[in-house]
Scaffold this motif. Sequence first.
Motif: not given
Length: 653
Positions: A189-190, A192-193, A198
């Motif tokens: 995942m990034r 920001e995810d 999230g």
Amino acid sequence: MTVDVDEGKKAEEQSGFLAQLRATLNVIPAYAWYAAPSGGLTFVNKRTADYLGLPKDHPLRFGIDIGAQWDAHIPLLHPDDHEKSRKSWSTCLRTGEFAEESFRVRNAQGGYRWFRSRVEPLRASDGTLLQWVGVNVDIDELKCAEQALRESEYKLRQIIDTVPSLLWSAGPDGEPTHLSQRHLDYSGMRPEDFKHGGWEAFVHPADFPETAKAFYHAIQTGASYRAVHRLRRAADGEYRWHHTRGEPLRDREGRIVQWYGLSVDVDEAKKAEDRLRRSEAHLAEAQRLSHTGSSAYNATTILYWSEETYRIFGFDPRDGLPSGEAVWQRIHPDDRNRVRAEVEHAQNGKGGFSSKFRIVLPDGTVKYIESIRQPVFSTNGELVEVVATQIDVTERKRAEEALRESEAEARESERQYREAQMALAHANRVATMGQLTASITHEVNQPITAAVTYALAARRFLSAEPPNFHEVDDALSLIVKEGNRAGEVVGRIRALIKKVPARKDAVAINDAILEVIALTRTEAANNSVSVRTQLAASLPRVQGDRVQLQQVLLNLIINAIQAMRDVGEGERELLISTRNEPDGVSVEVRDSGPGFAPAALERAFEPFYTTKPEGMGMGLSICRSIIEAHGGRLWATRCEPRGAVFQFTIPAD
């Protein structure tokens, strides 16, 4: 900068102004200089000249314009800064605007130090560019500090990314602020995810509610955060168990400024813990089934009791470990002194020992106990603890009594069998009773022989170390069953002689087969025969005599085992299968023995025909008679490349 110097002023006034400017620049605590409007360097103050190592009579010390080119000062800079400085200075000359740049300047010793240089245009009141005035500030230590900081940050990132755990940080509100590269690689995942909840996609759905509850409780209260949950690995989608911990970082006033945490992979440990828990549960169940308890104690205190030990001695686990004296009081008064002496003798001899005694429960129940104990000593010979097992053999004691009675019954049955043999020998002389005589011998001999076999087996189980009470109990049950079965066989044969119809019951053929397999498993093992079954599900029950059908199965299985004695051990395989037929049930017994010759196959079911030296030749004949009496059919076929199949069908109930 603007100076009130008109274009028409006298040269000497301008010269005086420049002299004043040089004097001013020489006394300021900075590296100062000025250049002609064309950009050529004209003057450097004393601090700068000394730094550069200029000779005492160098023109730049006195502001003598020697017509230097606009970029004549570039060689004084670090080679890596030439292009950048040339471009910046060229832009400044073209636009007439101030400029500011950082670069390294060579000192008198040939070393380089970082400077921050700012240059401003000096103009007359009418806007005419008179000079370029610049100041260089030594920022070498600042640069070094910045470089050290960058290296420190780089090393910190390396450390964070190298730690074999998933590291993360979050703001006071719980929103993620940083995740280690390992964390990102693992989750796929990034950064920001993970924001705005999230990270739910990262946690196992079954674990997320409890995880979120614990995390946001920590955010609200400022308490440490801990959780054990499964996190998804992006590489293969597997969820692995992690132990996650978060701690708040506070400022001097106690306010939380950041949360730092890490998640450690504990999947193997968690699975090992689960296996250990299951193993302990299985051990406890095994102890319960075998009536065997375990314990540990030292010279003064009981250290451990298993659940089964509590049950055997009649103590309640909720009351905690009992005292040693309380346990001694449970031992039968007639056995207590003897057991104490055995314990003391064993501890003095520093060896394991076993003892047998009785205990008396508060309700008066007497139990028979066998205990095996092993003392453990330290290197200096002091007793550390004693590890012990306690086996409740009360049922075995009762079984022994029942076995003695069964042995007496078996002896009586054997006597009756001998009498029956004498009667059969007399009947054999009667030609018209030939087949019936063999049938009676076969029918009566099987259950009686089985009962004797089980009695002998029970003796072996009792003499084993330790005794196998569960097998003894099974053997006794089978002795009783075979005794009853013998009586039933005699009764049914008597009924057959009197032309009374055979007993008909609804028989589950698969269950009957499994019972016979259990009966013959020792024979199969002794002959290295592998027994497999392919029993069809949902078979209808058949109408027949269960005992007679099992006699057929037993005869076919024993024949198959004996037929495979002369083949290699790895090739001895017995397959017993059942299947539905339109009108009933089919049973097959397939072996991997040498098979039948064509002539032998045709005569296999003839009375008194046998291929075994010790055989009577009546077994298969009797089997066919039984199956035909049940309305079925029994036949044999050869298998290729070897082996034989005996198959019979029975109508459904």
